[in-house]
Design a protein around this motif. Structure first.
Motif, mmCIF file in Angstrom:
data_model
loop_
_atom_site.group_PDB
_atom_site.id
_atom_site.type_symbol
_atom_site.label_atom_id
_atom_site.label_comp_id
_atom_site.label_asym_id
_atom_site.label_seq_id
_atom_site.Cartn_x
_atom_site.Cartn_y
_atom_site.Cartn_z
ATOM 1 N N HIS A 81 26.935 -10.413 -44.379
ATOM 2 C CA HIS A 81 26.652 -9.404 -43.353
ATOM 3 C C HIS A 81 27.491 -8.131 -43.553
ATOM 4 N N LYS A 82 27.016 -7.035 -42.964
ATOM 5 C CA LYS A 82 27.655 -5.735 -43.249
ATOM 6 C C LYS A 82 29.008 -5.543 -42.574
ATOM 7 N N GLY A 122 25.211 -6.582 -46.423
ATOM 8 C CA GLY A 122 24.125 -5.943 -45.686
ATOM 9 C C GLY A 122 23.574 -6.839 -44.590
ATOM 10 N N GLY A 123 23.057 -6.200 -43.555
ATOM 11 C CA GLY A 123 22.361 -6.917 -42.492
ATOM 12 C C GLY A 123 23.205 -7.981 -41.840
ATOM 13 N N SER A 124 22.562 -9.114 -41.524
ATOM 14 C CA SER A 124 23.211 -10.161 -40.743
ATOM 15 C C SER A 124 23.413 -11.447 -41.541
ATOM 16 N N VAL A 125 23.393 -11.327 -42.878
ATOM 17 C CA VAL A 125 23.477 -12.532 -43.726
ATOM 18 C C VAL A 125 24.749 -13.328 -43.402
#
Ligand SMILES: NC(=O)C1=CN([C@@H]2O[C@H](COP(=O)(O)OP(=O)(O)OC[C@H]3O[C@@H](n4cnc5c(N)ncnc54)[C@H](O)[C@@H]3O)[C@@H](O)[C@H]2O)C=CC1
Ligand SMILES: O=C(O)C1=N[C@H](C(=O)O)C[C@H](O)C1
Length: 269
Positions: A155-156, A208-211
């Protein structure tokens, strides 16, 4: 067993509170946040969508540590060093998930571990710890012309790189090959890098994102490639692992332990 959580309103802090509430034999003994945190004073139960339980988030760890058997700590390196001193003074189990700690930090944890059991791992899940065993076996079994690369995505909001898990997997690969990750790890590439050094263990980091956490170890050989991967779908798996570690650590002698010890995988190495 009475278990406290530090960093209680963080992404992992909330997952840890929920996991304690969900585990037979575990009781939440306190919830600590940093001075000035917005969640101070909130009830720990309501914070995780459960009924209010009369435990308010506090920035005063001393009374909480005195009334606990273990503390779960997924915070930041400086905070973890502080809590290691307090856990050592209180002689309680310190479960550390915090990543991004330096060699110097690790020496300080060794000093604290003379007085209390410390269980630290870059990843508390069963899946990743089993993967680490498989990576070591593959690195040992495959000849040196299988190049090893560790890939990760998070996640970012993640602040450290490579992830603690990527480093753990890199260490396993290095162990299997008889290499030294400090010397053989390649952590950045940019520009005219020249060809890949013999015996290097490469790292690639994506954010990136919500990984929640994706990790792969590639063994790239002549005309074939093997990939060993783990995908975390939910933070609850790390939190369940941390609670399991606390229960396992209760009554253990002071010293350093890992999730491989907790899960009985240390002998597979
Ligand atoms: N080993 C594992 O299985 C896992 C490790 N992590 C690691 O856990 C750490 C935290 O991750 P997140 O929860 O995503 O971060 P986050 O930023 O959401 O939470 C950290 C929390 O710690 C609090 N904190 C900082 N200093 C503090 C102090 N002195 N006293 C009390 N609280 C303090 C912050 O206010 C924040 O609420 C990171 O190092 C991450 O890499 C995360 C997931 C799994
Ligand atoms: O910061 C995270 O989120 C995670 N951190 C750990 C790491 O650095 O490997 C474990 C997990 O991948 C999630």
């Amino acid at each position: 067993m009475r278990i406290a959580v530090v960093g209680a309103s963080g992404r992992m802090g909330k997952a840890l509170i929920a996991a304690i509430l969900d585990t037979d034999g575990a009781t939440l003994s306190g919830a600590i946040e940093r001075e000035g945190a917005a969640a101070l004073g909130q009830d720990a139960g309501s914070l995780v969508g459960q009924p209010s339980m009369g435990i308010a988030l506090t920035d005063d760890p001393l009374p909480v540590f005195a009334a606990s058997d273990a503390v779960l700590d997924f915070t930041a390196p400086e905070a973890t060093l502080h809590y290691a001193e307090l856990a050592a003074q209180a002689r309680i189990v310190h479960v550390i998930g915090t990543t991004g700690m330096s060699e110097d930090d690790d020496q300080k944890l060794n000093a604290a571990a003379r007085h209390a059991a410390i269980i630290k791992s870059g990843n508390m899940s069963l899946g990743v710890n089993l993967l680490a065993v498989l990576v070591k076996q593959a690195a040992k079994a495959l000849s040196a012309d299988f190049d090893i690369e560790v890939l990760e995505m998070h996640h970012k909001a993640k602040v450290d790189a490579p992830s603690g898990t990527a480093l753990l997997l890199g260490e396993s690969a290095a162990d299997g090959r008889g290499l030294n990750l400090q010397e053989d790890g390649v952590f950045t590439r940019h520009g005219i890098t020249g060809p890949r050094p013999e015996g290097a263990i490469g790292f690639a980091t994506m954010r990136g994102g919500s990984v929640v956490g994706d990790h792969s170890v590639l063994f790239a050989g002549p005309a074939e490639r093997i990939t060993l991967s783990h995908h975390a779908e939910d933070r609850s798996l790390f939190a369940r692992g941390a609670v399991k570690a606390a229960l396992w650590g209760y009554g253990k002698k002071p010293g350093r332990y890992t999730m491989q010890d907790v899960l009985g995988l240390a002998d597979s190495n």
